[in-house]
Scaffold this active site. Sequence first.
Site, PDB file in Angstrom:
ATOM      1  N   ASN A 102      57.218  45.910  33.899  1.00 21.47           N
ATOM      2  CA  ASN A 102      56.910  45.817  32.577  1.00 21.47           C
ATOM      3  C   ASN A 102      58.017  45.140  31.921  1.00 21.47           C
ATOM      4  O   ASN A 102      58.736  44.687  32.303  1.00 21.47           O
ATOM      5  CB  ASN A 102      56.985  47.454  32.140  1.00 21.47           C
ATOM      6  N   CYS A 103      57.370  44.890  30.389  1.00 17.76           N
ATOM      7  CA  CYS A 103      58.170  43.912  29.520  1.00 17.76           C
ATOM      8  C   CYS A 103      59.781  44.286  29.550  1.00 17.76           C
ATOM      9  O   CYS A 103      60.020  45.669  29.527  1.00 17.76           O
ATOM     10  CB  CYS A 103      57.705  44.185  28.160  1.00 17.76           C
ATOM     11  N   PRO A 104      60.581  43.301  29.810  1.00 14.94           N
ATOM     12  CA  PRO A 104      60.554  41.827  29.819  1.00 14.94           C
ATOM     13  C   PRO A 104      60.382  41.423  31.029  1.00 14.94           C
ATOM     14  O   PRO A 104      60.483  40.197  31.283  1.00 14.94           O
ATOM     15  CB  PRO A 104      61.598  41.478  29.155  1.00 14.94           C
TER      16      PRO A 104
END
Length: 96
Positions: A27-29
Amino acid sequence: MSEQADGAQEDGPSTSPAAVYDLKGLNCPLPVLKAKKRLATMQPGSRLWLETTDPLAVIDIPAFCAESGHRVIETAAISGGHRFLVERGGGDSLPP
């Protein structure tokens, strides 16, 4: 009598297929950070498929490429995520 080899010759640049970088489950980042690190090790003009499941990657990957001088050549939906074909640009510096 002399014989000539009838094998294929490579007159142009290598057309090897783009590598695939599996970023699924991150997941981000992390997809952008890992893509940045991997692209930094590649030659300008080489291409890399990024496979992601992070829904924000459809925003983050193109934005990262635009800021870093890379090009998104192609995008595709895959089961549970997206694929991005990225061509490495000539530099990794941010524009002023």
